[in-house]
Scaffold this motif. Sequence first.
Motif, PDB file in Angstrom:
ATOM      1  N   THR A  82       0.839  -1.144   0.016  1.00 30.33           N
ATOM      2  CA  THR A  82      -0.147   0.181  -0.084  1.00 30.33           C
ATOM      3  C   THR A  82       0.779   1.140   0.159  1.00 30.33           C
ATOM      4  O   THR A  82       1.604   1.489   0.849  1.00 30.33           O
ATOM      5  N   GLN A 101      -3.678   4.361 -14.797  1.00 35.19           N
ATOM      6  CA  GLN A 101      -2.555   3.794 -13.623  1.00 35.19           C
ATOM      7  C   GLN A 101      -1.938   5.041 -12.946  1.00 35.19           C
ATOM      8  O   GLN A 101      -1.797   5.739 -13.128  1.00 35.19           O
ATOM      9  N   ARG A 102      -2.252   4.890 -11.561  1.00 33.38           N
ATOM     10  CA  ARG A 102      -1.751   5.694 -10.751  1.00 33.38           C
ATOM     11  C   ARG A 102      -0.259   5.807 -10.146  1.00 33.38           C
ATOM     12  O   ARG A 102       0.437   6.340 -10.057  1.00 33.38           O
ATOM     13  N   ILE A 103      -0.135   4.297  -9.743  1.00 33.09           N
ATOM     14  CA  ILE A 103       1.205   3.873  -9.147  1.00 33.09           C
ATOM     15  C   ILE A 103       1.903   2.475 -10.032  1.00 33.09           C
ATOM     16  O   ILE A 103       1.402   1.945 -10.887  1.00 33.09           O
ATOM     17  N   LEU A 139      -3.966   9.619   0.460  1.00 33.03           N
ATOM     18  CA  LEU A 139      -4.164   8.711  -0.888  1.00 33.03           C
ATOM     19  C   LEU A 139      -3.580   7.406  -0.393  1.00 33.03           C
ATOM     20  O   LEU A 139      -2.569   7.426   0.142  1.00 33.03           O
ATOM     21  N   GLU A 140      -4.470   6.532  -0.712  1.00 37.70           N
ATOM     22  CA  GLU A 140      -3.913   5.065  -0.635  1.00 37.70           C
ATOM     23  C   GLU A 140      -4.167   4.119  -1.842  1.00 37.70           C
ATOM     24  O   GLU A 140      -5.317   4.220  -2.464  1.00 37.70           O
ATOM     25  N   TYR A 141      -3.254   3.694  -2.508  1.00 33.95           N
ATOM     26  CA  TYR A 141      -3.153   2.827  -3.587  1.00 33.95           C
ATOM     27  C   TYR A 141      -2.482   1.591  -3.291  1.00 33.95           C
ATOM     28  O   TYR A 141      -1.435   1.513  -2.709  1.00 33.95           O
ATOM     29  N   THR A 142      -3.178   0.438  -3.433  1.00 36.29           N
ATOM     30  CA  THR A 142      -2.832  -0.966  -3.100  1.00 36.29           C
ATOM     31  C   THR A 142      -2.392  -1.873  -4.435  1.00 36.29           C
ATOM     32  O   THR A 142      -3.164  -1.650  -5.471  1.00 36.29           O
TER      33      THR A 142
END
Length: 177
Positions: A82, A101-103, A139-142
């Motif tokens: 995360t 695509q964010r990460i 913000l959180e991206y997993t």
Amino acid sequence: MKFLLTLVLVVGTILTPVRAEEPAAPAAKEKGGPVNWLRQHLPMPKFGGKKKADSTWNDLRLALVFNPPTVKLPDTRRIEVTMQLTNAGKKLVQLEFPTSQRIEVLVKNQAGRELERWSEDQVINNEPTVVTLNPGERLEYTAAIATREMVTGQRYAVEGFFPRYPELRVIKAITPQ
């Protein structure tokens, strides 16, 4: 007449082809000549070079969190990574993304060889989006990464970043047990 002469010198300087040469020793550089005089005395725009430091990036905090926090092979088949981006500043921050695509998350071994790239098996669409992060928000991206190429006792670097923003990058080590 002076204006015409200056204009001819400026245009000649701009249109003169640049040749790649070996750098000369500092003592051997020539200081004279009309081209060098123009460079020293006329305001010339600088292209490239360093950009002015943006305080916006200083206010953002980036962290990687692993779930499970300790990897026990062969029981753990995947790790959830995360990425947490927190706006610790006083101004809102807008992040623009040209695709869905964010990460990106990479796993590298001690030699620096890339073992896994999270986006390889992800569907990425052309969906431009702007994400606004208010002061104090997070913000959180997993992303899930496989442990199939990991070996017990070896150290791996997990690198998380926003592909559109190279400033937003974090690396965290993990050693499977």
